[in-house]
Structures are given as C-alpha cells and as structure tokens.
Write a protein that holds these residues in place. Structure first.
Motif, mmCIF file in Angstrom:
data_model
loop_
_atom_site.group_PDB
_atom_site.id
_atom_site.type_symbol
_atom_site.label_atom_id
_atom_site.label_comp_id
_atom_site.label_asym_id
_atom_site.label_seq_id
_atom_site.Cartn_x
_atom_site.Cartn_y
_atom_site.Cartn_z
ATOM 1 N N ALA A 159 -39.486 -6.490 -29.520
ATOM 2 C CA ALA A 159 -40.132 -5.414 -28.764
ATOM 3 C C ALA A 159 -40.049 -5.686 -27.259
ATOM 4 N N ILE A 160 -40.275 -6.932 -26.879
ATOM 5 C CA ILE A 160 -40.177 -7.306 -25.464
ATOM 6 C C ILE A 160 -38.740 -7.150 -24.977
ATOM 7 N N ASN A 161 -37.790 -7.563 -25.793
ATOM 8 C CA ASN A 161 -36.383 -7.438 -25.396
ATOM 9 C C ASN A 161 -35.976 -5.985 -25.192
ATOM 10 N N LEU A 162 -36.479 -5.082 -26.028
ATOM 11 C CA LEU A 162 -36.182 -3.663 -25.857
ATOM 12 C C LEU A 162 -36.670 -3.170 -24.498
ATOM 13 N N MET A 163 -37.850 -3.612 -24.094
ATOM 14 C CA MET A 163 -38.381 -3.221 -22.786
ATOM 15 C C MET A 163 -37.551 -3.814 -21.656
ATOM 16 N N LEU A 164 -37.153 -5.069 -21.785
ATOM 17 C CA LEU A 164 -36.366 -5.728 -20.740
ATOM 18 C C LEU A 164 -34.983 -5.087 -20.595
ATOM 19 N N GLN A 165 -34.429 -4.620 -21.711
ATOM 20 C CA GLN A 165 -33.087 -4.023 -21.709
ATOM 21 C C GLN A 165 -33.099 -2.540 -21.357
ATOM 22 N N ASP A 166 -34.264 -2.017 -21.015
ATOM 23 C CA ASP A 166 -34.434 -0.605 -20.682
ATOM 24 C C ASP A 166 -34.179 0.294 -21.884
ATOM 25 N N SER A 167 -34.379 -0.248 -23.083
ATOM 26 C CA SER A 167 -34.310 0.574 -24.287
ATOM 27 C C SER A 167 -35.695 1.076 -24.678
ATOM 28 N N ALA A 168 -36.710 0.618 -23.961
ATOM 29 C CA ALA A 168 -38.078 1.103 -24.128
ATOM 30 C C ALA A 168 -38.760 1.014 -22.770
ATOM 31 N N ARG A 169 -39.666 1.942 -22.516
ATOM 32 C CA ARG A 169 -40.356 1.975 -21.217
ATOM 33 C C ARG A 169 -41.519 0.992 -21.174
ATOM 34 N N ILE A 170 -42.273 0.924 -22.261
ATOM 35 C CA ILE A 170 -43.422 0.023 -22.331
ATOM 36 C C ILE A 170 -43.416 -0.678 -23.677
ATOM 37 N N ALA A 171 -44.205 -1.766 -23.784
ATOM 38 C CA ALA A 171 -44.273 -2.526 -25.028
ATOM 39 C C ALA A 171 -45.697 -3.022 -25.256
ATOM 40 N N PHE A 172 -46.198 -2.862 -26.475
ATOM 41 C CA PHE A 172 -47.509 -3.367 -26.877
ATOM 42 C C PHE A 172 -47.306 -4.715 -27.557
ATOM 43 N N VAL A 173 -47.797 -5.793 -26.925
ATOM 44 C CA VAL A 173 -47.553 -7.140 -27.423
ATOM 45 C C VAL A 173 -48.788 -8.009 -27.191
ATOM 46 N N THR A 174 -48.684 -9.308 -27.502
ATOM 47 C CA THR A 174 -49.838 -10.202 -27.393
ATOM 48 C C THR A 174 -49.766 -11.145 -26.195
ATOM 49 N N ARG A 175 -48.742 -11.005 -25.367
ATOM 50 C CA ARG A 175 -48.602 -11.949 -24.245
ATOM 51 C C ARG A 175 -47.933 -11.300 -23.055
ATOM 52 N N LYS A 176 -48.061 -11.968 -21.906
ATOM 53 C CA LYS A 176 -47.338 -11.546 -20.716
ATOM 54 C C LYS A 176 -45.901 -12.066 -20.795
ATOM 55 N N LEU A 177 -45.077 -11.624 -19.878
ATOM 56 C CA LEU A 177 -43.697 -12.100 -19.826
ATOM 57 C C LEU A 177 -43.637 -13.554 -19.382
ATOM 58 N N THR A 178 -42.682 -14.286 -19.926
ATOM 59 C CA THR A 178 -42.405 -15.627 -19.416
ATOM 60 C C THR A 178 -41.677 -15.512 -18.076
ATOM 61 N N GLN A 179 -41.553 -16.626 -17.357
ATOM 62 C CA GLN A 179 -40.835 -16.613 -16.075
ATOM 63 C C GLN A 179 -39.386 -16.165 -16.266
ATOM 64 N N LYS A 180 -38.771 -16.614 -17.351
ATOM 65 C CA LYS A 180 -37.380 -16.238 -17.609
ATOM 66 C C LYS A 180 -37.270 -14.747 -17.874
ATOM 67 N N GLU A 181 -38.221 -14.188 -18.616
ATOM 68 C CA GLU A 181 -38.206 -12.752 -18.912
ATOM 69 C C GLU A 181 -38.489 -11.929 -17.659
#
Length: 310
Positions: free
Chosen positions: A71-93
């Motif tokens: 789900a996070i990868n979809l948001m990073l790749q611009d395949s999704a606008r937002i993502a509901f998850v349990t954590r913030k992004l890592t520095q690499k992300e």
C-alpha cells in the motif's frame, strides 16, 4: 493577413485549446482518486470513504486493499494518492518523495489494536505479554504449556498475509528476526483468519480489531460468532482478571491494551484536492465519530454538546 501572421494565430489557438483540454484537478468536493489501504483497515476505510461520498456525491474513491508495504509503495509510485497504514514513512521512503519535490504528509487519525482471537471451545482466553514473547521465541509451542486452557496439541499462529501490518507489528513488538521455526500459518485476509480460527480450536489468530469492534454492524456479529477475544496483560505475574485488557475502545484510548498501534493516513497530494478533503474530514468531528463508532480511539475526540434545560 500575412501567411506568418495566420500561422502565429493558429499556434496560439492551438496552445490555448490544449490547455483547456487538460483535465481539471480534483478538489475536496469533486473528482476521483485511488486510495491504498492495509487490508486490516478494510471496515474503517470503507465506512469513512462511503460517508464522505454520501456528503459529496461528485466524489469517487477507488480503494485498493493490500498488505501494508505494498500500500505504501503504491502511494510512493503515484499509483495511489493516499494510504491508510500503521506507520510513517522511513527515511528511504521519504527520499522517494523528496526526489520529486513532494513534501508529503502523515496524519495520525486513530489508535487501533491487534486483536487475538481463539475458537469459542478454547477456554484459555487470557495471555500475558511474556507468554506471547515465549510463543514467538519458540519456547512455548503447545497449548498445554499455558495456564487455564483445555486445549492440547501445537499452537498455530494465524495471520492474514506474509507481509501484513499485523504480522510485522507483532514481530517488531517481540523483536523476532527469524520465523523459520515458528508454527505460523497465513491466509489472504483478516476475514479468512476469522474463518480459520472458527474451524480450528488449536489456532490463535491475529486481526485488526476494527473487523469485530463495530457493535452496530451486522457483519461484526456474524464475524464474532463462535470466537473469543483474548485478554492480554503486560504484568509479569497478573493476579486477577482485571489485570488483563481487551483491544476495545477505552483500553486503547487509555493505553492499557499492550498490543495497540497508531493509524496514519499518508499523502502525496501536491494541491488542495480530494485526498486533503478526506483527511480533513477524517481528522475532524464527523470522521472522528465514525472512528469512535467502529470501536477505535480517534486522535481528535468527537465532542458531544448536551443542552440541559431547567
């Protein structure tokens, strides 16, 4: 008119025509976006987006439920606008967004819990964090090694996916680096975990609590049938039942349930669009009321005003 002048006007008209042909940007009350979400939050995300679209009929959310990292990868790749998850992004992300000059945002909207469920025929509905740690270190493998139970045989630990937030959260909590020797079984969804535990008395299932915490939802009653929710204590030697807590609202909000976790909405939106509209809705009173109804603890409490008359 000269030939050069004619072509200059044609080019200008063509330029403005192309500009006008660009699709209009979405905004908080109109448009369509893709939303990615960890599958353990399916009831929560479905109700929040449905309620928002009920207020703004010209909005549409295409929801993609995936394991958290996907789900996070979809948001990073611009395949999704937002993502509901349990954590913030890592520095690499975060660096992925930084390279594209996108600030991004992480908004905490609720406190959730990982619920432990067992078959109703299993009477061992109380566990300590030390016992769970021993389960995930391989020191405890049999139901007979736990106190107060009526089950025998090996304990099967059941999760929704190899890459799920539920599994990652538990492994991180107990600092587990190697699961090779653990009796872990994965299904394809939280609902399949529930079905598996209902049919297998030797199973200990791990699910997102919002699947079974909405007391007003008929599906909750259906899913909770023939199950017990395990109480968990962080005391080494609890002496009474009140030392154990279940992953329900007050115990999440008062930070008494040990296996609690945050719920974030991650956004890559670069303009005040539909994603921002949904996040603002979720983080304010109306969205908080839905979160509260689902049995989670909203980050912004819903305030009820009561007028008293003499």
């Amino acid at each position: 008119m000269s030939k050069n002048g004619f072509w200059a006007i044609s080019l200008l008209l063509g330029f403005f025509g192309c500009a006008n042909d660009k699709p209009a940007l979405d905004n908080p009350s109109r448009g369509s976006i893709i939303v990615a979400a960890d599958e353990s939050f399916k009831p929560l995300v479905t109700q929040l987006t449905s309620a928002y679209s009920g207020i703004y009929p010209d909005t549409h959310f295409e929801i993609v439920f995936k394991p958290e990292q996907q789900a996070i990868n979809l948001m990073l790749q611009d395949s999704a606008r937002i993502a509901f998850v349990t954590r913030k992004l890592t520095q690499k992300e975060q660096a992925v967004l930084d390279q594209r000059k996108i600030v991004g945002a992480a908004t905490k909207i609720a406190t959730d819990g990982v619920a432990l469920i067992i078959n109703r025929s299993n009477t061992d509905s109380l566990l300590t964090m030390n016992e769970l740690k021993s389960l995930f270190s391989g020191k405890i493998t049999q139901w007979s090694q736990l106190k107060g139970g009526n089950q025998t045989g090996p304990i099967t630990l059941v999760f929704d996916n190899n890459n799920s937030s539920n599994l990652e959260f538990v492994l991180n909590t107990f600092k587990v680096n190697n699961v090779r020797n653990l009796r872990i079984f994965t299904t394809r969804s939280n609902r399949e975990v529930i079905d598996f535990v209902r049919k297998n008395p030797s199973a200990l299932g791990f699910i997102g609590v919002n699947w079974i915490s909405d007391g007003d939802e008929p599906l909750t009653a259906e899913l909770s049938r023939d199950l017990r929710v395990v109480g968990v204590s962080d005391k080494a030697n609890p002496t009474k039942r009140d030392d154990y807590y279940q992953p329900f609202q007050e115990d999440l909000g008062m930070m008494r349930y040990p296996l609690r976790r945050p719920v974030y909405v991650l956004s890559r939106e670069a303009h005040p669009g539909l994603g921002s509209g949904l996040v603002n809705y979720v983080a304010r009173d109306a969205g908080s009321l839905i979160i509260y109804k689902l049995g989670l603890w909203p980050s912004v409490p819903y305030n009820r005003e009561v007028n008293l008359k003499n």
